[in-house]
Write a protein that holds these residues in place. Structure first.
Motif, PDB file in Angstrom:
ATOM      1  N   GLN A  66      -4.635  -4.893   1.860  1.00  0.00           N
ATOM      2  CA  GLN A  66      -5.066  -4.136   0.688  1.00  0.00           C
ATOM      3  C   GLN A  66      -3.850  -3.419   0.099  1.00  0.00           C
ATOM      4  O   GLN A  66      -3.198  -2.638   0.785  1.00  0.00           O
ATOM      5  N   LEU A  67      -3.570  -3.711  -1.150  1.00  0.00           N
ATOM      6  CA  LEU A  67      -2.421  -3.119  -1.834  1.00  0.00           C
ATOM      7  C   LEU A  67      -2.880  -2.523  -3.158  1.00  0.00           C
ATOM      8  O   LEU A  67      -3.837  -2.990  -3.752  1.00  0.00           O
ATOM      9  N   ARG A  68      -2.144  -1.504  -3.622  1.00  0.00           N
ATOM     10  CA  ARG A  68      -2.399  -0.943  -4.951  1.00  0.00           C
ATOM     11  C   ARG A  68      -1.052  -0.707  -5.620  1.00  0.00           C
ATOM     12  O   ARG A  68      -0.125  -0.201  -5.001  1.00  0.00           O
ATOM     13  N   VAL A  69      -0.965  -1.095  -6.895  1.00  0.00           N
ATOM     14  CA  VAL A  69       0.268  -0.904  -7.652  1.00  0.00           C
ATOM     15  C   VAL A  69      -0.082  -0.328  -9.024  1.00  0.00           C
ATOM     16  O   VAL A  69      -1.073  -0.717  -9.626  1.00  0.00           O
ATOM     17  N   TRP A  70       0.725   0.658  -9.458  1.00  0.00           N
ATOM     18  CA  TRP A  70       0.606   1.235 -10.794  1.00  0.00           C
ATOM     19  C   TRP A  70       1.873   0.867 -11.549  1.00  0.00           C
ATOM     20  O   TRP A  70       2.978   1.102 -11.057  1.00  0.00           O
ATOM     21  N   PHE A  71       1.715   0.284 -12.747  1.00  0.00           N
ATOM     22  CA  PHE A  71       2.850  -0.111 -13.574  1.00  0.00           C
ATOM     23  C   PHE A  71       2.737   0.574 -14.919  1.00  0.00           C
ATOM     24  O   PHE A  71       1.727   0.434 -15.617  1.00  0.00           O
TER      25      PHE A  71
END
Length: 87
Positions: A66-71
């Protein structure tokens, strides 16, 4: 490109993740939020899914499955990256 290795452990290909993306404006900045899951492909099928924020899966643990990325689109950079577990 070969996947990274550490002993017997081999990284999971990004293609095996269900990738859920949401766009929003936050404090005047256009932001893309991505949540990636590589477990339970029946529940989170691999591929790209564009969803509203209320339909984005919740991340609660599960190592780096499970990964989360904010761009930040305005700044053209990743402003946050989280791997839920060892990684």
């Amino acid at each position: 490109m070969p996947l990274p290795r550490l002993g017997n452990w081999v990284a999971t290909s990004i293609d095996s993740y269900g990738r859920y993306y949401t766009g929003m404006t936050l404090n005047g900045h256009k932001v893309l939020i991505g949540v990636f899951f590589s477990m339970d492909s029946a529940l989170y099928p691999p591929g790209i899914h564009i969803v509203p924020i209320e339909k984005q899966p919740h991340v609660a643990g599960g190592l780096c499955s499970q990964l989360r990325v904010w761009f930040d689109v305005s700044e053209n950079r990743v402003t946050a990256f989280q791997c839920y577990g060892l990684g």
